[in-house]
Design a protein around this motif. Sequence first.
Motif, PDB file in Angstrom:
ATOM      1  N   LYS A   1       2.642   2.062  -3.311  1.00  0.00           N
ATOM      2  CA  LYS A   1       1.326   2.822  -4.474  1.00  0.00           C
ATOM      3  C   LYS A   1       1.380   4.140  -4.274  1.00  0.00           C
ATOM      4  O   LYS A   1       1.075   4.684  -5.152  1.00  0.00           O
ATOM      5  CB  LYS A   1       0.112   2.112  -4.175  1.00  0.00           C
ATOM      6  N   GLU A   2       1.797   4.705  -3.343  1.00  0.00           N
ATOM      7  CA  GLU A   2       1.871   6.000  -2.817  1.00  0.00           C
ATOM      8  C   GLU A   2       3.437   6.583  -3.067  1.00  0.00           C
ATOM      9  O   GLU A   2       3.659   7.681  -2.654  1.00  0.00           O
ATOM     10  CB  GLU A   2       1.425   6.392  -1.297  1.00  0.00           C
TER      11      GLU A   2
ATOM     12  N   ARG B   1       5.825   5.450  -1.175  1.00  0.00           N
ATOM     13  CA  ARG B   1       6.488   5.529   0.159  1.00  0.00           C
ATOM     14  C   ARG B   1       6.984   4.140   0.526  1.00  0.00           C
ATOM     15  O   ARG B   1       6.681   3.261  -0.125  1.00  0.00           O
ATOM     16  CB  ARG B   1       5.614   6.035   1.248  1.00  0.00           C
TER      17      ARG B   1
ATOM     18  N   LYS C   1       0.320   5.706   9.318  1.00  0.00           N
ATOM     19  CA  LYS C   1       0.603   7.317   8.777  1.00  0.00           C
ATOM     20  C   LYS C   1       0.269   8.245  10.012  1.00  0.00           C
ATOM     21  O   LYS C   1       0.800   9.387   9.487  1.00  0.00           O
ATOM     22  CB  LYS C   1      -0.807   7.370   7.876  1.00  0.00           C
TER      23      LYS C   1
ATOM     24  N   ASP D   1       3.208  10.879   9.226  1.00  0.00           N
ATOM     25  CA  ASP D   1       2.831  12.219   8.835  1.00  0.00           C
ATOM     26  C   ASP D   1       2.823  13.273   9.623  1.00  0.00           C
ATOM     27  O   ASP D   1       2.106  14.260   9.220  1.00  0.00           O
ATOM     28  CB  ASP D   1       1.355  11.966   7.991  1.00  0.00           C
TER      29      ASP D   1
ATOM     30  N   LYS E   1       0.843  -1.301  -0.059  1.00  0.00           N
ATOM     31  CA  LYS E   1      -0.037  -0.126   0.102  1.00  0.00           C
ATOM     32  C   LYS E   1       0.777   0.998  -0.017  1.00  0.00           C
ATOM     33  O   LYS E   1       0.529   2.297  -0.560  1.00  0.00           O
ATOM     34  CB  LYS E   1      -0.872   0.018   1.111  1.00  0.00           C
ATOM     35  N   LEU E   2       2.055   1.397   0.741  1.00  0.00           N
ATOM     36  CA  LEU E   2       2.726   2.532   0.899  1.00  0.00           C
ATOM     37  C   LEU E   2       3.648   2.628  -0.448  1.00  0.00           C
ATOM     38  O   LEU E   2       3.841   3.707  -0.906  1.00  0.00           O
ATOM     39  CB  LEU E   2       3.718   2.163   2.174  1.00  0.00           C
TER      40      LEU E   2
END
Length: 191
Positions: free
Chosen positions: A93-94, A96, A186, A190, A90-91
């Motif tokens: 795909k971003e 990250r 996150k 973040d 998932k990260l």
Amino acid sequence: MIKNSLNLICLSLLLVVAFVAHPVFAAEHYQRSVARYTVPDVELINQDGERVALKALLETDQPVIVDFIYATCTTICPLLSISFLNLQSKLAKEGRSARLISITIDPDHDSPQIMKDYLKRYRAKPGWDFLTGTSADIHKVMKAFNAYIPDKMSHYPLNMIRNPKNGTWIRLFGIMSGKDFLSEYKQIADQ
């Protein structure tokens, strides 16, 4: 024949009730707490056979996620490892990544080659390391993280995320969804 079928049904129902009643699985959500830990000054060995200073590996300016697993586990460890894999995917795909550290609770069995094979089986990406060491060092690490497991068969699902801003650890006890795991990560990354 009917008696055997009834016995099998009763046994199955008892297993389902026992599984659902177990505190880890009965909760609707995982348990979250914040803790402070002093990382022991030990050297462990990664899946490539390299000695790594645990303190230096964990106390960085990036969030780090730690779990305690073992390679031959067939219950909780595969779920934790799939969670690590899903988080990495998932990260990615971003654009990250996350620093993931699995520490064995079976250092007598989990050699670097076994750990390397385990990571390959779960299609681990760079940034996910599996560590072993002497039994004394592994016990010291588990105790430092309030995660001491004297018998690997009684281990439990636990992830910990280190907040690099203040050095605290988010302790996540229980099985959580991929969405929850990503959200927890996150919240720290973040800040």
